[in-house]
Design a protein around this motif. Structure first.
Motif, short mmCIF file in Angstrom:
data_model
loop_
_atom_site.label_atom_id
_atom_site.label_comp_id
_atom_site.label_asym_id
_atom_site.label_seq_id
_atom_site.Cartn_x
_atom_site.Cartn_y
_atom_site.Cartn_z
N GLY A 182 45.24 27.73 17.66
CA GLY A 182 46.69 27.83 17.63
C GLY A 182 47.34 26.65 18.35
N LEU A 183 48.47 26.18 17.81
CA LEU A 183 49.24 25.11 18.45
C LEU A 183 50.61 25.69 18.78
CD1 LEU A 183 48.33 22.11 16.09
CD2 LEU A 183 47.20 22.85 18.18
N GLY A 184 50.90 25.80 20.09
CA GLY A 184 52.14 26.43 20.49
C GLY A 184 52.75 25.80 21.72
N ASP A 185 53.71 26.50 22.31
CA ASP A 185 54.45 26.03 23.47
C ASP A 185 54.66 27.22 24.39
OD1 ASP A 185 56.47 25.23 25.29
OD2 ASP A 185 57.18 23.70 23.89
N SER A 186 54.05 27.16 25.59
CA SER A 186 54.10 28.32 26.49
C SER A 186 55.49 28.57 27.06
CB SER A 186 53.09 28.12 27.64
OG SER A 186 53.37 26.93 28.35
N SER A 187 56.45 27.69 26.81
CA SER A 187 57.81 27.95 27.28
C SER A 187 58.52 28.98 26.40
CB SER A 187 58.62 26.65 27.32
OG SER A 187 58.78 26.11 26.02
N TYR A 188 57.93 29.26 25.22
CA TYR A 188 58.49 30.28 24.32
C TYR A 188 57.86 31.63 24.61
CZ TYR A 188 60.72 26.67 21.48
OH TYR A 188 61.51 25.64 21.04
N THR A 189 58.63 32.69 24.40
CA THR A 189 58.17 34.05 24.69
C THR A 189 56.95 34.40 23.85
OG1 THR A 189 60.43 34.71 25.18
CG2 THR A 189 58.84 36.47 24.79
N LYS A 190 57.00 34.10 22.56
CA LYS A 190 55.90 34.45 21.67
C LYS A 190 54.97 33.24 21.50
CE LYS A 190 58.09 38.29 19.31
NZ LYS A 190 58.30 38.99 18.03
N PHE A 191 54.36 32.89 22.62
CA PHE A 191 53.46 31.74 22.66
C PHE A 191 52.25 31.96 21.75
CE2 PHE A 191 49.67 30.00 25.04
CZ PHE A 191 49.82 28.68 24.61
N ASN A 192 52.07 31.08 20.77
CA ASN A 192 50.93 31.13 19.85
C ASN A 192 50.78 32.50 19.20
OD1 ASN A 192 49.43 28.71 19.31
ND2 ASN A 192 48.94 28.61 21.49
N PHE A 193 51.90 33.12 18.88
CA PHE A 193 51.90 34.46 18.30
C PHE A 193 51.15 34.48 16.97
CE2 PHE A 193 53.84 37.74 15.60
CZ PHE A 193 53.67 38.86 16.40
N VAL A 194 51.34 33.45 16.14
CA VAL A 194 50.72 33.41 14.82
C VAL A 194 49.20 33.34 14.94
CG1 VAL A 194 50.45 32.00 12.72
CG2 VAL A 194 52.73 32.42 13.67
N ALA A 195 48.70 32.50 15.81
CA ALA A 195 47.25 32.37 15.97
C ALA A 195 46.63 33.66 16.48
CB ALA A 195 46.94 31.22 16.92
N SER B 158 33.79 37.49 11.15
CA SER B 158 33.04 37.35 12.40
C SER B 158 33.54 36.11 13.14
CB SER B 158 31.54 37.22 12.09
OG SER B 158 30.80 37.02 13.27
N ALA B 159 34.09 36.31 14.34
CA ALA B 159 34.67 35.20 15.10
C ALA B 159 33.57 34.39 15.78
CB ALA B 159 35.64 35.73 16.15
N LEU B 160 33.60 33.07 15.59
CA LEU B 160 32.63 32.19 16.25
C LEU B 160 32.92 32.06 17.73
CD1 LEU B 160 32.44 29.37 13.57
CD2 LEU B 160 30.65 31.00 14.13
N LEU B 161 34.18 32.19 18.13
CA LEU B 161 34.59 32.07 19.52
C LEU B 161 35.97 32.70 19.67
CD1 LEU B 161 35.67 28.37 20.23
CD2 LEU B 161 35.32 29.25 17.95
N PRO B 162 36.40 33.00 20.89
CA PRO B 162 37.73 33.57 21.08
C PRO B 162 38.81 32.63 20.55
CG PRO B 162 36.43 33.73 23.09
CD PRO B 162 35.66 32.87 22.15
N VAL B 163 39.98 33.20 20.24
CA VAL B 163 41.07 32.39 19.72
C VAL B 163 41.40 31.27 20.71
CG1 VAL B 163 42.77 34.00 20.68
CG2 VAL B 163 43.44 32.45 18.83
N CYS B 164 41.53 30.04 20.21
CA CYS B 164 41.82 28.87 21.04
C CYS B 164 43.31 28.58 21.01
CB CYS B 164 41.04 27.65 20.53
SG CYS B 164 39.26 27.90 20.49
N LEU B 165 43.93 28.47 22.18
CA LEU B 165 45.38 28.36 22.26
C LEU B 165 45.79 27.03 22.86
CD1 LEU B 165 46.08 31.99 23.56
CD2 LEU B 165 45.97 31.18 21.18
N GLY B 166 46.29 26.13 22.03
CA GLY B 166 46.82 24.86 22.50
C GLY B 166 48.23 25.03 23.02
N ASP B 167 48.56 24.30 24.06
CA ASP B 167 49.86 24.45 24.72
C ASP B 167 50.54 23.10 24.82
OD1 ASP B 167 52.06 25.12 26.19
OD2 ASP B 167 50.95 25.77 27.96
N ASP B 168 51.68 22.95 24.16
CA ASP B 168 52.41 21.69 24.19
C ASP B 168 52.97 21.39 25.57
OD1 ASP B 168 53.28 19.43 22.61
OD2 ASP B 168 55.32 20.17 22.94
N GLN B 169 53.10 22.42 26.40
CA GLN B 169 53.60 22.21 27.76
C GLN B 169 52.54 21.61 28.67
OE1 GLN B 169 56.74 22.76 29.20
NE2 GLN B 169 57.34 22.81 27.05
N HIS B 170 51.29 21.81 28.28
CA HIS B 170 50.21 21.30 29.11
C HIS B 170 50.09 19.80 28.92
CE1 HIS B 170 46.15 20.79 30.77
NE2 HIS B 170 46.37 21.92 31.42
#
Length: 521
Positions: free
Chosen positions: A96-109, A122-134
């Motif tokens: 997921g590509l998102g922004d943690s300043s928003y309430t629904k951070f990476n909601f779609v992913a 079958s998930a290969l790994l936990p959902v990965c959450l990219g943060d534009d604020q980082h």
């Protein structure tokens, strides 16, 4: 054999997710993997049931909405009538590509990840959450929480298998074996330092047979550890605990909690390895120095691979040496990224050179100390062999973390089966174990072709072989390649004496002298 295939599907509003997806595709093709990259709405979603491996890269827009080019896919994938086994053949990962300043951070992913699981994926790994604020877009895998003072109880040390434990030693819990001896077995004028090293494995629960291997976990030298901490501005005595940044991610079992920076660098970070291209990519992201960052970006680009090879791979330049070449960048590396940036030290495998029947509670290995010169001033040294060679049990107790695993070299169990063994140099180690084992079992038809350079410099176990020959337990055919004008190798002896060996095998077995004595080799 066809190349592995996988699919990258992206949902992108501003082009960032598309750019990440295309980069994944380029990296896959560089590694000779078959990869297709498509926008989610341009892909026939009904074909998803036939895809074995899919990576979803998706952004979140507005208040938790999917991007425009995945809205049709979004409506389809959330149909209530879809069976819960619809995607049972598919393995997937979601970035997921998102922004943690928003309430629904990476909601779609997050929501897509849950839905794919509901449909049997079958998930290969936990959902990965990219943060534009980082600052890097992706957070580090772990956070290092520094302690202001040492804990009142507990002591630092790696997890080990204790004597008498029912659990056999393993990589996560090695046995700290006392080193009994560390003897150089090549002559003083010989170009290579080869060591016969013996360990005490009493009470470890370790058992092995001829052909098995021992795994040893090495450490970095104290000088390199000190240099690394100095270049990065780290306090070697600083204590910290590791905290995973994502759920379902566990801390490395080899690291104690709490851990000191010295222990982390000494026993875990492989600072003596040659860095990969991804090392330069992450280092460029961490760099605050314009000129150094520019060079790092060049090394990590497709166009800079030839120059990177000449700088790093050809001379075998290490991670520590690269960091010394980029001092401003090294000094700015956040400690949280050390485990992302530098790989873990991997164990090294050695053929076991002794038999438990001949040496109960002992384990021996034959180690050639690796050292060679490149165009760099400092010689290149093997991490594990150099570390082992530096240990001196005569100066005090020495313990080495190790465990055993079955090897790929198998010997016949039938007592009367003759065995011809060809072991030049240190390659003779597993055959010594086999010969010791077979002789202890009364098996005498052992034929060893051994090759080395000089009889008086690197003829390993010469006295032992000769003693076995006098007891008719071994037929030894040596080849010394440097003792005559015309070089003679093991393969020459095989051609010359092959017919003689077959004659010996065809003879009827004589009364077995090894069965009339209790002497051990």
């Amino acid at each position: 054999m066809p190349n592995p295939q996988f699919l990258v599907l992206f949902g992108s509003q501003t082009g960032t997710a598309q750019d990440v997806s295309e980069r994944l595709g380029r990296e896959a093709r560089r590694r000779r993997l078959g990869c297709r990259v498509q926008a989610l709405d341009s892909y026939p979603v009904v074909n998803l049931i036939n895809e074995p491996l899919v990576i979803f890269v998706c952004a979140t827009t507005g208040q938790g909405d999917p991007p425009d080019n995945m809205k049709n896919f979004w409506r389809f994938i959330f149909r209530k009538k879809l069976p819960t086994t619809a995607l049972c053949q598919m393995e997937f990962a979601v970035l997921g590509l998102g922004d943690s300043s928003y309430t629904k951070f990476n909601f779609v992913a997050k929501k897509l990840h849950r839905r794919l699981l509901q449909l049997g994926g079958s998930a290969l790994l936990p959902v990965c959450l990219g943060d534009d604020q980082h600052e890097l877009g992706l957070p580090s895998k772990f956070t290092l929480l520094f302690l202001q003072e040492a804990p009142s109880t507990g002591s630092e040390g790696q997890r080990v298998a204790h004597p008498g434990s029912q659990e056999p030693p393993s990589e996560s819990k090695p046995f700290l074996a006392p080193m009994i001896s560390n003897q150089r077995v090549t002559g003083p004028s010989h170009f290579q330092d080869v060591r016969l090293i013996e360990f005490d494995i009493s009470g470890s629960g370790i058992s092995f047979a001829a052909g098995d291997v021992v795994l040893i976990q090495p450490s970095n030298s104290a000088a390199h550890v000190q240099q690394f901490c100095q270049v990065l501005g780290l306090d070697p005595e600083q204590l910290f605990t590791l905290q995973p940044q994502e759920p379902d991610v566990s801390c490395p079992t080899r690291l104690p909690q709490p851990c000191s920076m010295r222990h982390l660098v000494s026993h875990y970070l492989d600072i003596a390895s040659v860095p990969r291209r991804s090392f330069f990519e992450l280092l460029a992201c961490l760099s605050l120095h314009e000129l150094e960052r520019e060079k790092l970006l060049e090394f990590s680009s497709a166009q800079g691979q030839e120059e990177l090879f000449e700088y790093c791979n050809r001379p075998r330049r290490t991670i520590l040496e690269v960091l010394c070449d980029f001092p401003h960048t090294a000094a700015a590396i956040p400690p949280d990224y050390l485990l992302d940036l530098i790989p873990a030290i991997r164990p090294r495998a050695f053929s076991i050179a002794s038999s438990m029947l001949a040496h109960p509670s002992r384990l021996q290995i034959l180690v050639a100390v690796v050292q060679f010169q490149t165009r760099l001033k400092e010689p290149r040294r093997g991490l594990c062999s150099s570390w082992l060679a530096s240990l001196d049990p005569g100066q005090g107790p020495v313990r080495v973390p190790l465990w055993v695993r079955p090897g790929s070299l198998a010997f016949p169990e039938t007592p009367d089966t003759p065995v011809i063994m060809v072991g030049p140099g240190t390659g003779v180690a597993p055959f010594r174990a086999a010969i010791q084992e077979r002789v202890a079992q009364g098996q005498t038809r052992n034929f060893l072709f051994f090759g080395c350079r000089w009889r008086d410099q690197d003829f390993y176990w010469e006295a032992e072989w000769q003693e076995l020959e006098t007891r008719d337990c071994l037929t030894l055919v040596p080849a010394f390649s440097r003792e005559q004008e015309q070089k003679v190798y093991v393969q020459h002896r095989l051609r010359e004496l092959g017919s003689l060996v077959w004659e010996l095998l065809d003879r009827q077995a004589m009364p077995n002298p090894c069965q009339r004595t209790s002497r051990k080799p």
